[in-house]
Scaffold this motif. Structure first.
Motif, mmCIF file in Angstrom:
data_model
loop_
_atom_site.group_PDB
_atom_site.id
_atom_site.type_symbol
_atom_site.label_atom_id
_atom_site.label_comp_id
_atom_site.label_asym_id
_atom_site.label_seq_id
_atom_site.Cartn_x
_atom_site.Cartn_y
_atom_site.Cartn_z
ATOM 1 N N GLY A 119 -8.403 10.441 3.461
ATOM 2 C CA GLY A 119 -7.919 10.496 2.087
ATOM 3 C C GLY A 119 -8.005 9.135 1.435
ATOM 4 N N LEU A 120 -7.127 8.886 0.491
ATOM 5 C CA LEU A 120 -7.116 7.620 -0.239
ATOM 6 C C LEU A 120 -5.711 7.051 -0.295
ATOM 7 N N LYS A 121 -5.627 5.739 -0.365
ATOM 8 C CA LYS A 121 -4.344 5.085 -0.612
ATOM 9 C C LYS A 121 -4.570 3.976 -1.632
ATOM 10 N N LYS A 122 -3.521 3.605 -2.341
ATOM 11 C CA LYS A 122 -3.678 2.597 -3.380
ATOM 12 C C LYS A 122 -2.487 1.650 -3.416
ATOM 13 N N ARG A 123 -2.693 0.517 -4.087
ATOM 14 C CA ARG A 123 -1.628 -0.439 -4.353
ATOM 15 C C ARG A 123 -1.770 -0.927 -5.788
ATOM 16 N N LEU A 124 -0.671 -1.414 -6.373
ATOM 17 C CA LEU A 124 -0.632 -1.754 -7.798
ATOM 18 C C LEU A 124 -0.260 -3.211 -8.008
ATOM 19 N N ARG A 125 -0.603 -3.711 -9.199
ATOM 20 C CA ARG A 125 -0.141 -5.017 -9.666
ATOM 21 C C ARG A 125 0.097 -4.922 -11.159
ATOM 22 N N THR A 126 0.850 -5.858 -11.722
ATOM 23 C CA THR A 126 1.203 -5.814 -13.146
ATOM 24 C C THR A 126 0.657 -7.037 -13.872
ATOM 25 N N CYS A 127 0.365 -6.824 -15.172
ATOM 26 C CA CYS A 127 -0.150 -7.910 -16.030
ATOM 27 C C CYS A 127 1.052 -8.656 -16.600
ATOM 28 N N CYS A 176 -8.483 6.072 3.668
ATOM 29 C CA CYS A 176 -7.581 6.019 4.821
ATOM 30 C C CYS A 176 -7.876 7.222 5.715
ATOM 31 N N ASP A 177 -7.694 7.091 7.004
ATOM 32 C CA ASP A 177 -8.017 8.130 7.984
ATOM 33 C C ASP A 177 -6.769 8.464 8.795
ATOM 34 N N THR A 178 -6.339 9.764 8.758
ATOM 35 C CA THR A 178 -5.146 10.197 9.523
ATOM 36 C C THR A 178 -5.488 10.504 10.976
ATOM 37 N N GLU A 179 -6.819 10.582 11.291
ATOM 38 C CA GLU A 179 -7.305 10.913 12.639
ATOM 39 C C GLU A 179 -6.803 12.282 13.103
ATOM 40 N N ILE A 180 -6.523 13.193 12.147
ATOM 41 C CA ILE A 180 -6.127 14.573 12.432
ATOM 42 C C ILE A 180 -7.159 15.491 11.788
ATOM 43 N N ILE A 181 -7.686 16.458 12.560
ATOM 44 C CA ILE A 181 -8.711 17.370 12.045
ATOM 45 C C ILE A 181 -8.047 18.476 11.233
ATOM 46 N N CYS A 182 -8.593 18.804 10.022
ATOM 47 C CA CYS A 182 -8.088 19.891 9.176
ATOM 48 C C CYS A 182 -8.926 21.150 9.395
ATOM 49 N N PRO A 183 -8.295 22.343 9.342
ATOM 50 C CA PRO A 183 -9.092 23.570 9.404
ATOM 51 C C PRO A 183 -9.928 23.722 8.131
ATOM 52 N N THR A 184 -11.141 24.308 8.245
ATOM 53 C CA THR A 184 -12.020 24.544 7.105
ATOM 54 C C THR A 184 -12.079 26.032 6.825
ATOM 55 N N GLU A 196 -8.735 -4.591 -12.798
ATOM 56 C CA GLU A 196 -8.032 -3.334 -12.599
ATOM 57 C C GLU A 196 -6.591 -3.576 -12.162
ATOM 58 N N GLU A 197 -5.698 -2.660 -12.597
ATOM 59 C CA GLU A 197 -4.300 -2.779 -12.214
ATOM 60 C C GLU A 197 -3.999 -2.058 -10.898
ATOM 61 N N GLU A 198 -4.975 -1.292 -10.371
ATOM 62 C CA GLU A 198 -4.781 -0.625 -9.086
ATOM 63 C C GLU A 198 -6.014 -0.776 -8.226
ATOM 64 N N GLU A 199 -5.803 -0.800 -6.908
ATOM 65 C CA GLU A 199 -6.879 -0.898 -5.933
ATOM 66 C C GLU A 199 -6.791 0.316 -5.026
ATOM 67 N N ILE A 200 -7.905 1.021 -4.834
ATOM 68 C CA ILE A 200 -7.937 2.254 -4.051
ATOM 69 C C ILE A 200 -8.922 2.089 -2.898
ATOM 70 N N VAL A 201 -8.479 2.431 -1.687
ATOM 71 C CA VAL A 201 -9.340 2.385 -0.501
ATOM 72 C C VAL A 201 -9.175 3.694 0.271
ATOM 73 N N TRP A 246 0.840 -1.204 0.000
ATOM 74 C CA TRP A 246 0.000 0.000 0.000
ATOM 75 C C TRP A 246 0.872 1.250 0.000
ATOM 76 N N GLN A 247 0.539 2.230 -0.808
ATOM 77 C CA GLN A 247 1.235 3.515 -0.823
ATOM 78 C C GLN A 247 0.729 4.383 0.321
ATOM 79 N N PRO A 248 1.464 5.488 0.704
ATOM 80 C CA PRO A 248 1.025 6.347 1.816
ATOM 81 C C PRO A 248 -0.325 6.992 1.515
ATOM 82 N N CYS A 249 -1.030 7.415 2.605
ATOM 83 C CA CYS A 249 -2.310 8.107 2.461
ATOM 84 C C CYS A 249 -2.103 9.406 1.694
ATOM 85 N N SER A 250 -3.115 9.784 0.885
ATOM 86 C CA SER A 250 -2.962 10.936 -0.008
ATOM 87 C C SER A 250 -3.063 12.278 0.716
#
Length: 442
Positions: free
Chosen positions: A142-150, A171-179, A164-169, A132-136
């Protein structure tokens, strides 16, 4: 009783007139075999005074007024399969007032083999999923994804892997962002404070508003407010004058007939100017022009069309020297006629007589040899599982001692010794030929 008999007689006259008339069009489209530019119901002879016209009878099929002639062969269609060997087809049609001559028996469909790709695609397989790659994002979700090759195995001949060659799910940093605050869309313009503009007075303004709610700035952590004003103004536009609806003027006289022979059209026009529509008034309803049929009682020009070439005439000597059974060239000729030209139509382009060199071998005793293989024929029949191509070798006169190797310029029927030689024919099936629908198309 007399009224009933009179009605039957009138009905018979109406039916007879309807049957004798056709629907006439001023254009026959050779590319599609369709009629275009409707003229109306007239007698067939009147419509077909112009060979460029077309007509439909009770069955609705469009027919051409011109003398019968073949169209050009269409472009070759798509191959019947996307990989390995299949077939493709092209077609032609006969349009006109008779049947087309087909001395070579070419028919209306030709079929030949084709190959779009030598091999068919082979699907590949996926590798294992990567890490899995880091959270976006660095706060909230946000989102994170992982890859595979044919590549397990690699696809062949243009194949691929399904999925699909990528899977996206998420992810939660549990840190509140200012709006930070954002403007909503502008509301609609409010009504002008007056219903009409009094000459000499100041122009009033109309207003619209927006709110800092898209999104609303957060209080913890603290977000920024929206920048700018929440109110917008503009001058009221001038009040419109009263609308005036348009009205038609008188019809003009009819134009001249659109043709100089056969059936054409006349047009009458009128203008929307009594009065013209103004200040938003409604335009005139109805048509600006109307059309009527006209007939010029004169036949239209019909261009000449070449007949097929006649057979070559006998091979003659150009001098007093003997050429029969000799390796000496003679001369021969063939002719064709420019047929069907009427009413000052165009003459056929090209020569009416064709001359050619020849060798006179009529009645000559000659050794026979097997010819080269002919080209493969088109696939016959054009549909079904039994379609095939053929080619052949025949016993022909041995002309190896002559300067030319083209049998077509040898004139007459020689006595050919074909002892020990047999004509040969090869056949090979055509693959992936379309299925027949109702009957085999020759």
């Amino acid at each position: 009783m007399n009224l009933i008999l009179l009605g039957i007689v009138l009905l018979g006259i109406y039916v007879q007139q309807s049957v004798s008339q056709i629907v006439c069009y001023s254009a026959f489209l050779v590319s599609t075999g369709k009629c275009d530019d409707l003229l109306g119901q007239v007698e067939k002879d009147a419509c077909c005074m112009n060979p460029n016209y077309g007509y439909t009878e009770a069955n609705g099929v469009c027919r051409s007024c011109r003398p019968a002639a073949w169209t050009q062969w269409s472009s070759w269609g798509e191959c019947s399969v996307s990989c390995t060997e299949g077939v493709r087809q092209r077609r032609r049609s006969c349009y006109g007032d008779d049947n087309c001559s087909d001395p070579e028996n070419l028919g209306t469909v030709q079929t030949e083999p084709c190959v779009k790709k030598d091999c068919c695609p082979v699907e590949g397989g996926w590798s294992e999923w990567g890490k899995w790659q880091p959270c976006s994002v660095t706060c909230e979700k946000g989102l994170k994804k992982r890859l595979r090759t044919c590549s397990n195995p690699v696809p062949q001949c243009g194949g691929s892997c399904s999925g699909e060659e990528e899977e996206i799910v998420s992810c939660d940093t549990e840190i509140i962002c200012p709006t930070h605050g954002g403007w909503s869309s502008w509301g609609g313009w409010g009504p002008c404070p007056v219903t009409c503009l009094v000459e000499g007075h100041n122009i009033q303004e109309e207003r619209r508003k927006r709110t800092c709610t898209n999104p609303t700035p957060s209080t913890f952590p603290l977000g920024r407010d929206c920048e700018g004003s929440d109110t917008d103004t503009r001058p009221c536009s001038g009040l419109p004058f009263c609308p005036i609806d348009g009205n038609w003027g008188l019809w003009s006289g009819s134009t001249a007939c659109s043709v100089t022979c056969g059936v054409g059209q006349q047009i009458q026009r009128r203008l929307c100017d009594s009065p013209k529509p103004s200040h938003g008034g409604r335009p005139c309803r109805g048509e600006e022009q109307k059309q009527g049929l006209c007939t010029i009682q004169a036949p239209c020009p019909i261009d000449g069309m070449w007949t097929e070439w006649s057979e070559w005439g006998s091979c003659r000597k150009p001098s007093t020297r003997e050429i029969k059974c000799k390796q000496r060239e003679g001369k021969r000729r063939r002719e064709r006629d420019c047929d069907g030209r009427k009413y000052e139509g165009n003459f056929c382009e090209g020569d009416i007589v064709q001359h050619g060199n020849c060798y006179d071998i009529d009645g000559c005793s000659m050794d026979g040899v097997l010819s080269e293989w002919s080209k493969w024929s088109y696939c016959k029949p054009n549909c079904g599982p039994n379609s095939a191509q053929t080619r052949e070798r025949k016993c022909v006169p041995n002309i190896s001692e002559y300067r030319t190797k083209d049998l077509n310029i040898f004139s007459g029927k020689p006595k050919v010794d074909c002892s020990g030689l047999e004509n040969q024919t090869e056949r090979r099936p055509c693959k992936n030929v379309p299925e027949c629908e109702n009957s085999v198309d020759d």
